[in-house]
Design a protein around this motif. Structure first.
Motif, PDB file in Angstrom:
ATOM      1  N   SER A   1      21.478 -14.778  42.773  1.00 42.18           N
ATOM      2  CA  SER A   1      21.496 -15.138  44.189  1.00 42.18           C
ATOM      3  C   SER A   1      22.854 -14.805  44.777  1.00 42.18           C
ATOM      4  O   SER A   1      23.880 -14.956  44.116  1.00 42.18           O
ATOM      5  N   ASP A   2      22.853 -14.358  46.022  1.00 39.70           N
ATOM      6  CA  ASP A   2      24.105 -14.059  46.716  1.00 39.70           C
ATOM      7  C   ASP A   2      24.719 -15.309  47.328  1.00 39.70           C
ATOM      8  O   ASP A   2      25.896 -15.302  47.701  1.00 39.70           O
ATOM      9  N   ASP A   3      23.927 -16.378  47.446  1.00 41.73           N
ATOM     10  CA  ASP A   3      24.392 -17.563  48.161  1.00 41.73           C
ATOM     11  C   ASP A   3      24.612 -18.778  47.260  1.00 41.73           C
ATOM     12  O   ASP A   3      25.517 -19.576  47.511  1.00 41.73           O
ATOM     13  N   ALA A   4      23.774 -18.936  46.245  1.00 41.00           N
ATOM     14  CA  ALA A   4      23.806 -20.154  45.443  1.00 41.00           C
ATOM     15  C   ALA A   4      24.355 -19.879  44.050  1.00 41.00           C
ATOM     16  O   ALA A   4      24.419 -18.729  43.598  1.00 41.00           O
TER      17      ALA A   4
ATOM     18  N   LYS B   1      15.266 -21.566  42.165  1.00 47.66           N
ATOM     19  CA  LYS B   1      14.273 -21.759  43.215  1.00 47.66           C
ATOM     20  C   LYS B   1      12.913 -21.407  42.631  1.00 47.66           C
ATOM     21  O   LYS B   1      12.533 -20.240  42.544  1.00 47.66           O
TER      22      LYS B   1
ATOM     23  N   ARG C   1      13.504 -26.314  45.095  1.00 43.83           N
ATOM     24  CA  ARG C   1      14.867 -26.221  44.578  1.00 43.83           C
ATOM     25  C   ARG C   1      15.009 -27.071  43.311  1.00 43.83           C
ATOM     26  O   ARG C   1      14.689 -28.251  43.308  1.00 43.83           O
TER      27      ARG C   1
ATOM     28  N   ASP D   1      31.855 -20.708  38.798  1.00 44.84           N
ATOM     29  CA  ASP D   1      32.828 -19.939  39.569  1.00 44.84           C
ATOM     30  C   ASP D   1      33.358 -18.728  38.813  1.00 44.84           C
ATOM     31  O   ASP D   1      34.408 -18.187  39.136  1.00 44.84           O
TER      32      ASP D   1
ATOM     33  N   THR E   1      30.075 -12.630  38.551  1.00 45.95           N
ATOM     34  CA  THR E   1      28.628 -12.612  38.795  1.00 45.95           C
ATOM     35  C   THR E   1      27.853 -12.525  37.486  1.00 45.95           C
ATOM     36  O   THR E   1      28.145 -11.692  36.632  1.00 45.95           O
TER      37      THR E   1
END
Length: 767
Positions: free
Chosen positions: A574-577, A583, A608, A646, A649
């Motif tokens: 995911s790019d956001d989470a 999901k 979620r 953190d 990717t």
């Protein structure tokens, strides 16, 4: 009757031989045409845009013709301006010209005069209805699967209101020889009838009088699609009352002044009869209803009707406890009684013997209302006295904390505005909630009513192993959806009884509906684990929620089921989470567990799950096992690698033991044990039911937890008050067709009426 008809015909000719009737007709056509084409244009634009805008087209009939934003609602807001201009000269013209004396000396009866002139006004009102009927037929062509019942009940409502206004205007015309005075007086009476229901509502006596007199809401209910004899009778009674007043007024002109007391007695007697008839027709047991709308949208659902039927003939008592210093006091103060009556009317329709009591008190409100902050240095009693004074109420009518606590303990209810339902020897609470609606809807009300007649489903949450709490409201706990009384969707407000159980000290009762084990941190040992296995063996319903890293704790519990939590953790690109923020997809089977979910099911609905294990199950298990939630095969995979949110990717790597695929993250299990169906749910994540997730928007979590819980009760709770989806949600119209409508309604029709009226008036003048 012939004389009456002759008078009606003459009066109607007078109306149309004057410019006023034609002018009003032109204005009415133009206003209706402008509003209709404008609202159709709005919906047509939304239809062409598509996507999320299509939602605005649901219940399109109501949107185009309804009360809130539709044509009938617009007519009701403006039509009171038409009638005074039409009625102001009906009698005052006769008085000012002196022709009234000729009528008095003729063999024509006063009643024939009044009825004849009123019939003329009714005929003109029919012309206005015919104009609206043109828009109805246009709507039938424009709206796919239009709700015919709704549009025609709306016509009835408008006509009844027009005739009522006409009767009032007729009487006011009897009072003065000056037409402008009659028109202004008529508007004043309209205003009184519109606002009488909002003044002096703290007085019980005046409140009952104003409830009958108030015209507000009468036509609106019918426009919404529900015809009831109470509101129809109201219009008929008011019409008869003012026609009677008109006859008395004209008759009094013939009688000597010495008989003025007799005339006053006539007015008073007629008024008393009207109030008596209004009271009788307002009694719940005397009211008949007819809902012609598609799917009977203005009637309680069959499920709720069944609940009310199960109450039988025994009376139901509703006691409202209202705290003076609670921020919701304004919704329950004496001035709001009539609104409360309206909220309960749908239930009184099916159970007339519901009685209402109101108990007012003052006590420390809930923790979210800090009185000391707003009233520094004042005692609770002083604050309450100030509040009573500001509401213009007698402080002596409010029970003190000591007095109310002798009657009932409302501390667990946070001393909020709450209703207690009592049926025979059983009671339950019906609450207000911290959301925009605030008052309970049909779903919560039905659940509370059903609690009075059935054995309540008992759900026990296991404690002792640091499980998720059913009481706490922290992000990871379950308090929001289980026990938070201010959340309408919480289990406590949907019919369920919940409690805790410590398996180290307590045995599992045989009569419970469900045992919940939510994310235990410590393994169950010895006797506690054996109790769980015996409970499963006997056919008890079970919900187990695990977490990644808790395989050693959870797997011993679910081993007899042929299910286990797989090693590792599911992650998702995911790019956001964060990668562990999964999901999951709702399966078609899980959607079928609830009517609401089934109606709203889409393939891309996501649940979620912040950190989930994958589930493995045996194909040849004794249970019928079906996935409820699955991971996305394209974007997620199972990894045994430790996740650092953190870090760089995360990428799929088979070399690190990552496994791709669509993994089940929640399973349903079913089997028959001794003639009873056993139901079990196992989840690889406990957070999807946490307060943080079910509060959120943009996911299915908040819509999923109650149907899942209700699955264990075989649909007994929560109460399903859903209705079939709207079918009138598309316009059969193009942009070109809309332009044609504008030309026709804003140009041709008004122009045609102007032409006909002009020709007729010119011919009349030449004669």
């Amino acid at each position: 009757m012939k004389t009456t008809l002759k008078i009606a015909k003459l009066e109607l000719s007078i109306l149309f031989y004057s410019p006023i009737a034609w002018f009003l007709s032109v204005v009415f056509v133009f206003q209706c045409g402008l509003f209709y084409t404008s609202i159709i244009e709005t919906h047509l634009t939304n239809q062409e845009i598509g996507g999320g805008m299509l939602r605005s087209l649901n219940y399109l009939t109501s949107g185009v013709f309804g009360m809130q934003r539709g044509l009938y609602g617009d007519v009701l807001k403006k039509v009171y301006l038409y009638l005074p201009l039409l009625t102001m000269g009906v009698i005052s013209r006769e008085i000012s010209s002196g022709t009234i004396k000729l009528l008095y000396s003729s063999p024509v009866k006063i009643s024939q005069i009044i009825f004849g002139k009123f019939m003329a006004l009714m005929t003109y009102n029919l012309i206005l209805i015919f104009i609206l009927l043109i828009f109805v037929f246009t709507g039938i062509l424009n709206i796919k699967q239009i709700d015919i019942g709704l549009v025609f009940t709306g016509l009835l409502a408008v006509y009844l209101l027009l005739c009522t206004y006409a009767a009032i205007g007729l009487f006011m015309s009897c009072l003065s020889s000056y037409q402008i005075v009659a028109a202004i007086s008529t508007l004043v009476v309209f205003a009184i009838l519109a606002y009488v229901g909002t003044i002096w509502q703290s007085s019980a006596f005046f409140r009952e009088i104003s409830y009958f007199l108030s015209i507000n809401g009468r036509a609106e209910k019918i426009i919404y699609g529900l015809i009831n004899t109470k509101d129809v009778a109201y219009f008929i009674i008011i019409i008869a009352l003012f026609l009677g007043f008109s006859m008395i007024k004209l008759q009094s002109a013939r009688t000597p002044k010495s008989e003025i007391l007799f005339t006053i007695g006539q007015y008073l007697g007629l008024t008393i009869i009207a109030f008596l008839l209004g009271y009788i027709t307002s009694l719940p047991s005397f009211i008949a209803y007819y809902d012609p709308t598609v799917n009977e949208t203005q009637t309680l659902t069959p499920t709720t009707q069944k609940v009310l039927k199960e109450l039988g003939d025994a009376p139901l008592e509703v006691t409202s406890y209202i705290n003076l210093v609670d921020q919701r006091f304004g919704m329950g103060n004496p001035a709001s009684r009539n609104y409360d009556r309206e909220r309960w009317e749908p239930y009184l329709r099916f159970k007339p013997n519901i009685s209402f009591k109101y108990v007012y008190y003052y006590d420390e409100p809930s923790k979210d209302q800090t009185l000391s902050k707003f009233y520094p240095g004042k005692t609770l009693k002083e604050i309450a006295q100030q509040s009573a004074k500001s509401w213009k109420l007698d402080f002596n009518d409010f029970k003190s904390p000591a007095e109310i606590r002798k009657i009932i303990n409302l501390v667990p209810e946070q001393n909020r505005y709450v209703m207690q339902l009592k049926y025979k020897d059983r009671t339950t609470f019906l609450r207000l909630f911290d959301d925009q609606i605030q008052f309970p809807t049909e779903t919560e009300t039905s659940a509370a009513l059903k609690r009075l007649t059935v054995k309540l489903p008992k759900i026990l949450f296991v404690v002792g192993q640091f499980e998720r709490s059913k009481e706490k409201l922290g992000d990871r706990d379950y308090g929001f959806f289980v026990s938070m009384i201010t959340n309408r969707n919480a289990m406590v407000n949907q019919g369920f009884d919940t409690d805790t159980i410590n398996l180290a000290r307590q045995d599992i009762p045989n009569d419970i509906t469900l045992l919940v084990i939510a994310d235990p941190k410590i393994s169950f040992k010895g006797e506690a684990l054996e109790k769980i296995h015996k409970y499963i063996e006997k056919g008890g319903n079970l919900f187990v929620a695990g977490e990644p890293g808790k395989q050693a704790v959870v797997n011993p519990i679910i081993k007899p089921l042929g299910v286990s939590l797989m090693e590792g953790m599911l992650v998702q690109k995911s790019d956001d989470a964060a990668p562990e923020f999964l999901k999951a997809k709702l399966t078609r089977y899980s959607a079928s567990l609830s009517t609401n979910l089934n109606f709203n099911f889409k393939e891309n609905i996501q649940v979620r799950m912040p950190g989930s294990s994958a589930l493995l199950y045996e194909k040849n298990s004794a249970f019928t096992i079906k996935p409820l939630l699955i991971s996305d095969q394209k974007t997620s995979w199972l990894t045994k690698k430790q996740i650092i949110s953190d870090s760089t990717t995360l990428k799929f790597s088979s070399a690190n033991g990552d496994v791709s695929g669509a993994f089940p993250v929640a399973l349903s299990l079913q089997r028959n044990v001794q003639g009873k169906e056993q139901r079990i749910i196992v989840s690889g994540d406990a957070d999807f039911l946490s307060s943080a997730e079910v509060r959120g928007w943009g996911s299915a979590n908040r819509d999923l937890y109650m149907p899942l819980t209700g699955w264990f009760t075989n649909g007994q709770f929560p109460i399903d008050t859903s209705r079939p989806l709207s079918q009138d949600k598309r316009l059969n119209l193009t942009a070109g067709g809309l332009t044609a409508l504008k030309v026709m309604y804003l140009g041709l029709f008004p122009g045609l009426i102007v032409l006909i009226g002009t020709v007729l008036l010119i011919k009349r003048k030449r004669k």
